[in-house]
Write an enzyme that holds these catalytic residues in place. Structure first.
Site, PDB file in Angstrom:
ATOM      1  N   HIS A 160      25.542  66.449  56.539  1.00 44.20           N
ATOM      2  CA  HIS A 160      26.802  66.070  56.933  1.00 44.20           C
ATOM      3  C   HIS A 160      27.550  65.267  55.702  1.00 44.20           C
ATOM      4  O   HIS A 160      28.464  64.409  55.972  1.00 44.20           O
ATOM      5  CB  HIS A 160      26.748  65.034  58.081  1.00 44.20           C
ATOM      6  N   SER A 281      45.873  69.940  33.434  1.00 42.80           N
ATOM      7  CA  SER A 281      47.013  69.976  34.397  1.00 42.80           C
ATOM      8  C   SER A 281      48.094  69.909  33.335  1.00 42.80           C
ATOM      9  O   SER A 281      48.207  69.179  32.505  1.00 42.80           O
ATOM     10  CB  SER A 281      46.729  68.827  35.403  1.00 42.80           C
ATOM     11  N   LYS A 287      43.782  65.081  33.411  1.00 43.39           N
ATOM     12  CA  LYS A 287      42.720  66.232  34.321  1.00 43.39           C
ATOM     13  C   LYS A 287      41.767  66.800  33.427  1.00 43.39           C
ATOM     14  O   LYS A 287      42.284  67.496  32.611  1.00 43.39           O
ATOM     15  CB  LYS A 287      43.709  66.816  35.249  1.00 43.39           C
ATOM     16  N   GLU A 294      36.298  76.367  42.251  1.00 43.56           N
ATOM     17  CA  GLU A 294      37.340  76.235  42.980  1.00 43.56           C
ATOM     18  C   GLU A 294      37.667  77.866  43.442  1.00 43.56           C
ATOM     19  O   GLU A 294      37.637  78.397  44.607  1.00 43.56           O
ATOM     20  CB  GLU A 294      38.593  75.656  42.844  1.00 43.56           C
TER      21      GLU A 294
END
Ligand code: ARG
Length: 461
Positions: A160, A281, A287, A294
């Site tokens: 979880h 970025s 970043k 992803e």
């Protein structure tokens, strides 16, 4: 040759197809990538026709030479497609006939585009499966290498997404290795399905010529011939098998990607992706985005959609061939291309990632990851497990109220938990992982055992 005359099926028609219909009907843009398979298949078919005396040796010679020229034109990009080239099969045969004349017109004896297209597709698929088997193996080897390197790196294992019990990073990485092992079994299954040669099934009923189906099948690298002509031209099961493999692998890569996304977050900080597999970025200078991970996470959607797409296309189709089936290659190529992009990128990302054992180690020492070990200790002292579970839960509650770990537990905490007079054992993460000494568990010897077993399997892929 006019557009109309170049059509293979023009004889029965007096009118020409509408442009709008042609645009819908043509599949050349999708299936032209199978030109090699189409030429190989045609060559084998022609040789077999000559062998059986169905065409003459001189026809075969002319067809062979013509196909060689078509092959050169295709390979060098000089092949000129014309508007009547509905699909790759039409284009190859049209050009062959331009070059070889009457002999070219004999090539399609005993053959239909219905058995031709699925034969070509299965050949294409088998080759692609071979290449992807190697790509899959590289990823599994990267996981094995990183696991070997991190046998002694401890980290929290989660359920979880809550810290649950300490595990070895090797164990966590190997979990993905075993998923790939199952994926590889599915890939082999798809390859086997694609090993059945449909050529000789004709449009649907077989052929009235004494074709040597075994000859063409073995020449084209198939392991056997299809036993039912209607099934052979009407089924796309081998493609479904491949797409099922691709979808499941896509889901596995998605989960692996998701791990890397959050492992590389500032919050977890378990891994730093190599510059080669991260991107910046355009606005936020600080970043380092885990784009490859992803994209792996997101592409599962494409791959599962490809499987669902083809299943949906074939559902409800009466036998045998129906034009609906022409869309099969859209799904097949999309899935194969998607995996070809994903596999090397994810392999590279895994191989170059810098894991941070010190951060993982700190995460594993904090919190109450040893709660189950403490309960197990009480059980060994004679407690019933349920009572031990409850007492340890109460101790966690008492300690967490004061913001301390088990090592900060006071006599009062123990009393409150009903653990009066109990000597708390040493509860290190190392002791915890070592205690799980069942096959498949986290003890070092067990992890080494599964690592060796997996390495052996991967070596046999
Ligand atoms: N382009 C077609 C396909 O991909 C080839 C088979 C067409 N057969 C036919 N009878 N129209 O399925």
């Amino acid at each position: 040759m006019s557009d109309d005359a170049s059509r293979l099926w023009g004889g029965r028609f007096s009118g020409s197809p509408a442009e709008a219909f042609n645009a819908l009907n043509a599949s050349l843009d999708v299936d032209r990538r199978m030109w090699r398979e189409d030429i190989l298949g045609s060559r084998a078919h022609a040789r077999m026709l000559a062998e059986r005396g169905i065409i003459g040796q001189d026809d075969l010679t002319a067809i062979d030479a013509g196909l060689a020229q078509v092959e050169t034109e295709m390979a060098t990009g000089t092949f000129v497609f014309v508007p009547g080239d509905e699909d790759i099969h039409t284009a190859v045969e049209r050009r062959l006939t331009e070059i070889a004349g009457e002999a070219g017109r004999r090539l399609h004896t005993g053959r239909s585009r219905n058995d031709q297209v699925i034969t070509d597709t299965l050949m294409w698929l088998r080759q692609r499966c071979e290449a992807q088997s190697a790509e899959l193996r590289s990823l599994a080897e990267a996981l094995l290498d990183r696991a070997r390197e991190h046998l002694d790196t401890l980290m929290p294992g989660y359920t979880h997404l809550q810290r649950a019990q300490p595990v070895r990073l090797a164990h966590h990485l190997l979990a993905y290795g075993w998923m790939l092992d199952r994926d590889h079994r599915r890939l082999r299954f798809a390859m086997d399905s694609a090993g059945e040669c449909p050529l000789g099934s004709g449009a649907l009923a077989g052929s009235g010529f004494p074709l040597d189906r075994e000859m063409t099948a073995s020449e084209l690298g198939f392991t056997r011939i299809s036993p039912n002509s209607m099934d052979a031209v009407g089924s796309r099961d081998a493609l479904v098998d491949y797409l099922a493999f691709a979808a499941q692998l896509g889901v596995h890569l998605s989960r692996l990607g998701a791990e890397f996304v959050w492992w590389s977050s500032d919050e977890a900080g378990f891994v730093v992706l190599d510059d080669a597999y991260a991107s910046g970025s355009s606005m936020l200078p600080q970043k380092r985005n885990p784009d490859a991970a992803e994209l792996a996470r997101g592409r599962a959607s494409r791959l599962t959609a490809d499987l669902a797409g083809l299943l949906g296309t074939t559902a409800g189709l009466p036998l045998a061939y129906n034009k609906d089936l022409q869309d099969d290659k859209h799904y097949l190529f999309d899935a194969a291309d998607t995996l070809d992009l994903l596999l090397p990128a994810i392999t590279g990302m895994v191989a170059t990632a810098r894991f941070r054992p010190e951060v993982m180690g700190a995460a594993v020492e904090g919190g109450y990851l040893a709660a189950t070990d403490l309960a197990d200790h009480l059980v060994r002292e004679g407690w019933a497990f349920r009572r031990a579970h409850e007492a340890v839960g109460a101790l966690v509650r008492a300690c967490s109220v004061r913001g301390v770990g088990f090592d900060g537990a006071t006599g009062d905490d123990l009393r409150e938990a009903g653990l009066d007079g109990v000597d708390l054992p040493s509860l290190t993460a190392e002791a915890s992982v070592e205690a799980k000494d069942v096959p498949g568990g986290t003890a070092r010897a067990r992890v080494v055992e599964q690592l060796e077993a997996l390495a052996q399997r991967v070596a046999g892929w």
